[in-house]
Design a protein around this motif. Structure first.
Motif, mmCIF file in Angstrom:
data_model
loop_
_atom_site.group_PDB
_atom_site.id
_atom_site.type_symbol
_atom_site.label_atom_id
_atom_site.label_comp_id
_atom_site.label_asym_id
_atom_site.label_seq_id
_atom_site.Cartn_x
_atom_site.Cartn_y
_atom_site.Cartn_z
ATOM 1 N N ILE A 235 -2.984 1.097 -8.069
ATOM 2 C CA ILE A 235 -1.624 1.529 -7.716
ATOM 3 C C ILE A 235 -0.770 0.252 -7.894
ATOM 4 N N ILE A 236 -1.097 -0.637 -7.599
ATOM 5 C CA ILE A 236 -0.240 -1.852 -7.656
ATOM 6 C C ILE A 236 -0.023 -2.101 -8.952
ATOM 7 N N PHE A 237 -0.930 -2.018 -10.159
ATOM 8 C CA PHE A 237 -0.944 -2.305 -11.534
ATOM 9 C C PHE A 237 0.147 -1.275 -11.917
ATOM 10 N N THR A 238 -0.279 0.329 -11.481
ATOM 11 C CA THR A 238 0.532 1.179 -12.259
ATOM 12 C C THR A 238 2.175 1.054 -11.848
ATOM 13 N N ILE A 239 2.433 0.753 -10.244
ATOM 14 C CA ILE A 239 3.865 0.645 -9.930
ATOM 15 C C ILE A 239 4.447 -0.615 -10.751
ATOM 16 N N THR A 240 3.633 -1.757 -10.752
ATOM 17 C CA THR A 240 4.276 -2.858 -11.510
ATOM 18 C C THR A 240 4.704 -2.612 -13.072
ATOM 19 N N HIS A 241 4.097 -1.884 -13.610
ATOM 20 C CA HIS A 241 3.999 -1.756 -15.136
ATOM 21 C C HIS A 241 4.954 -0.541 -15.428
ATOM 22 N N ASP A 242 5.287 0.336 -14.572
ATOM 23 C CA ASP A 242 6.047 1.559 -14.855
ATOM 24 C C ASP A 242 7.585 1.682 -14.076
ATOM 25 N N GLN A 243 8.433 1.491 -14.968
ATOM 26 C CA GLN A 243 9.928 1.232 -14.551
ATOM 27 C C GLN A 243 10.482 2.296 -13.632
ATOM 28 N N ARG A 244 9.893 3.567 -13.954
ATOM 29 C CA ARG A 244 10.381 4.552 -13.157
ATOM 30 C C ARG A 244 9.907 4.778 -11.757
ATOM 31 N N LEU A 245 8.933 3.698 -11.613
ATOM 32 C CA LEU A 245 8.451 3.699 -10.000
ATOM 33 C C LEU A 245 9.039 2.518 -9.315
ATOM 34 N N HIS A 246 9.823 1.948 -9.989
ATOM 35 C CA HIS A 246 10.750 0.792 -9.172
ATOM 36 C C HIS A 246 11.786 1.263 -8.372
ATOM 37 N N THR A 247 11.182 2.049 -7.356
ATOM 38 C CA THR A 247 12.095 2.556 -6.333
ATOM 39 C C THR A 247 11.754 2.240 -5.110
ATOM 40 N N PRO A 248 12.522 2.380 -3.769
ATOM 41 C CA PRO A 248 12.166 1.852 -2.699
ATOM 42 C C PRO A 248 10.688 2.381 -2.004
ATOM 43 N N MET A 249 10.511 3.500 -2.185
ATOM 44 C CA MET A 249 9.402 4.281 -1.847
ATOM 45 C C MET A 249 7.975 3.762 -2.326
ATOM 46 N N TYR A 250 7.988 3.405 -3.719
ATOM 47 C CA TYR A 250 6.930 2.994 -4.594
ATOM 48 C C TYR A 250 6.891 1.141 -4.024
ATOM 49 N N PHE A 251 7.878 0.650 -3.821
ATOM 50 C CA PHE A 251 7.862 -0.495 -3.528
ATOM 51 C C PHE A 251 7.245 -0.822 -2.188
ATOM 52 N N PHE A 252 7.367 0.022 -1.237
ATOM 53 C CA PHE A 252 6.686 -0.161 0.141
ATOM 54 C C PHE A 252 5.287 0.536 -0.143
ATOM 55 N N LEU A 253 5.064 1.310 -1.078
ATOM 56 C CA LEU A 253 3.445 1.590 -1.313
ATOM 57 C C LEU A 253 2.728 0.714 -1.992
ATOM 58 N N SER A 254 3.388 -0.073 -2.865
ATOM 59 C CA SER A 254 2.517 -1.271 -3.646
ATOM 60 C C SER A 254 2.277 -2.442 -2.186
ATOM 61 N N ASN A 255 3.215 -2.701 -1.440
ATOM 62 C CA ASN A 255 2.955 -3.230 -0.312
ATOM 63 C C ASN A 255 2.028 -2.970 0.567
ATOM 64 N N LEU A 256 1.631 -1.614 0.628
ATOM 65 C CA LEU A 256 0.708 -0.971 1.551
ATOM 66 C C LEU A 256 -0.571 -1.317 0.746
ATOM 67 N N SER A 257 -0.801 -1.037 -0.487
ATOM 68 C CA SER A 257 -2.022 -1.288 -1.228
ATOM 69 C C SER A 257 -2.499 -2.903 -1.183
ATOM 70 N N VAL A 258 -1.276 -3.629 -1.188
ATOM 71 C CA VAL A 258 -1.670 -5.262 -1.154
ATOM 72 C C VAL A 258 -2.518 -5.353 0.419
ATOM 73 N N ILE A 259 -1.852 -4.825 1.247
ATOM 74 C CA ILE A 259 -2.083 -5.010 2.692
ATOM 75 C C ILE A 259 -3.452 -4.340 3.069
ATOM 76 N N ASP A 260 -3.781 -3.262 2.416
ATOM 77 C CA ASP A 260 -4.952 -2.587 2.394
ATOM 78 C C ASP A 260 -6.220 -3.413 1.952
ATOM 79 N N ILE A 261 -5.871 -4.053 0.979
ATOM 80 C CA ILE A 261 -6.908 -4.794 0.023
ATOM 81 C C ILE A 261 -7.366 -5.962 0.909
ATOM 82 N N CYS A 262 -6.274 -6.618 1.743
ATOM 83 C CA CYS A 262 -6.525 -8.013 2.265
ATOM 84 C C CYS A 262 -7.145 -7.590 3.733
ATOM 85 N N HIS A 263 -6.501 -6.322 4.276
ATOM 86 C CA HIS A 263 -7.259 -6.138 5.654
ATOM 87 C C HIS A 263 -8.503 -5.582 5.481
#
Length: 306
Positions: free
Chosen positions: A45-73
């Motif tokens: 999810i993090i890789f896909t959101i980072t490399h797809d310009q169409r997903l650079h929106t607020p919703m996917y910004f927060f979703l990428s943060n959620l994925s980072v937190i889930d990995i760490c948690h």
């Protein structure tokens, strides 16, 4: 530090999930698969959101943060749990226990704040679409992300410092598979009633208030859509229902554990498994991989790699 002058206990002993070796081997295989899926799913999810310009929106910004937190948690608890399945004695040093508590509360509290922000984001997108782009600007998204991480850090530091300042001279048995504040303060050689009330007023009330905000946001969204049931609205309702399910599982644990006095219950381990392993596994599926935009981005990424 103060605790170094009073602490006699150098190690804590975890009860784990089972004492049967055959069951532990089966659990090791099961949770190893879950952990690998958590890492792979959220990393994708993090890789896909980072490399797809169409997903650079607020919703996917927060979703990428959620994925980072889930990995760490999940990484705070599951690797230690896997190691203990193969060990004869499930021990953890005092320092490792403190570190586990600190990072567990850091990522858990940050995720609570993030889920609340995501509910607000969906509320604006569905109920106030004309002003959504103006309100949820890039600057606002970065400010919200900074606030949620700072909030989680302050919360975690406060609980960790309060726990460290207690004297520990034995016993040293923790009735779970990881260290958590309510379980550790039970082992202190002093009256912890005041600290228990502080935990309830801190962790418990944060969980309850965020849960009420989340439920209110989703109820408002569902009420606003009830008279306009087009295909798009059906998808929005389905998404909100799925989000509310994950929120209930995650915050349900926090309310169950931290909104009562520190004592062990039979259901604690089951609830903790959902908190540390099941929810980080469900988040990629429910929040992201069911999303049509994410599915298109994944197909595009696969075609590019091929």
């Amino acid at each position: 530090m103060v605790w170094q002058n009073h602490t006699r206990v150098s190690d804590f002993f975890l009860s784990g999930l089972s004492t049967n070796h055959a069951v532990e081997l089966a659990l090791f295989t099961f949770f190893m698969m879950i952990y690998v899926l958590i890492i792979l799913g959220n990393s994708l999810i993090i890789f896909t959101i980072t490399h797809d310009q169409r997903l650079h929106t607020p919703m996917y910004f927060f979703l990428s943060n959620l994925s980072v937190i889930d990995i760490c948690h999940s990484s705070v608890v599951i690797p230690k749990m896997l190691a203990d399945f193969l060990a004869e004695q499930k021990s953890i040093s005092f320092e490792e226990c403190v570190a586990q508590m600190f990072f567990l509360h850091l990522f858990a509290c940050t995720e609570i704040f993030l889920l609340t922000i995501m509910a607000y984001d969906r509320y604006l997108a569905i109920c106030n679409p004309m002003r959504y782009g103006t309100i949820m600007s890039r600057k606002m998204c970065l400010q919200l992300a900074t606030v949620m991480w700072l909030g989680g850090l302050i919360h975690s530091l406060a609980l960790t410092v309060l726990t460290l300042n207690l004297p520990y001279c034995g016993p040293s048995a923790i009735d779970n598979f990881f260290c958590d504040v309510p379980l550790v303060i039970k082992l202190a050689c002093t009256n912890t009633r005041v600290l228990e009330m502080l935990i309830i007023s801190n962790s418990g009330l944060i969980s309850v208030l965020c849960f009420l905000v989340l439920v209110t946001s989703y109820v408002v969204i569902l009420v606003s859509l009830r008279n306009h049931l087009s295909e798009g609205q059906h998808k929005a309702i389905s998404t909100c229902a799925a989000h509310l399910t994950v929120v209930t599982l995650f915050l349900g644990h926090c309310i169950f554990i931290y909104l009562r006095p520190a004592k062990s219950l039979a259901a604690d381990k089951v609830v903790s498994i959902f908190f540390t392993a099941v929810t980080p596994l469900m988040n990629p599926v429910i929040y992201t991989l069911r999303n049509e935009d994410m599915q298109n981005a994944l197909r595009k990424l696969c075609r590019r790699q091929i």
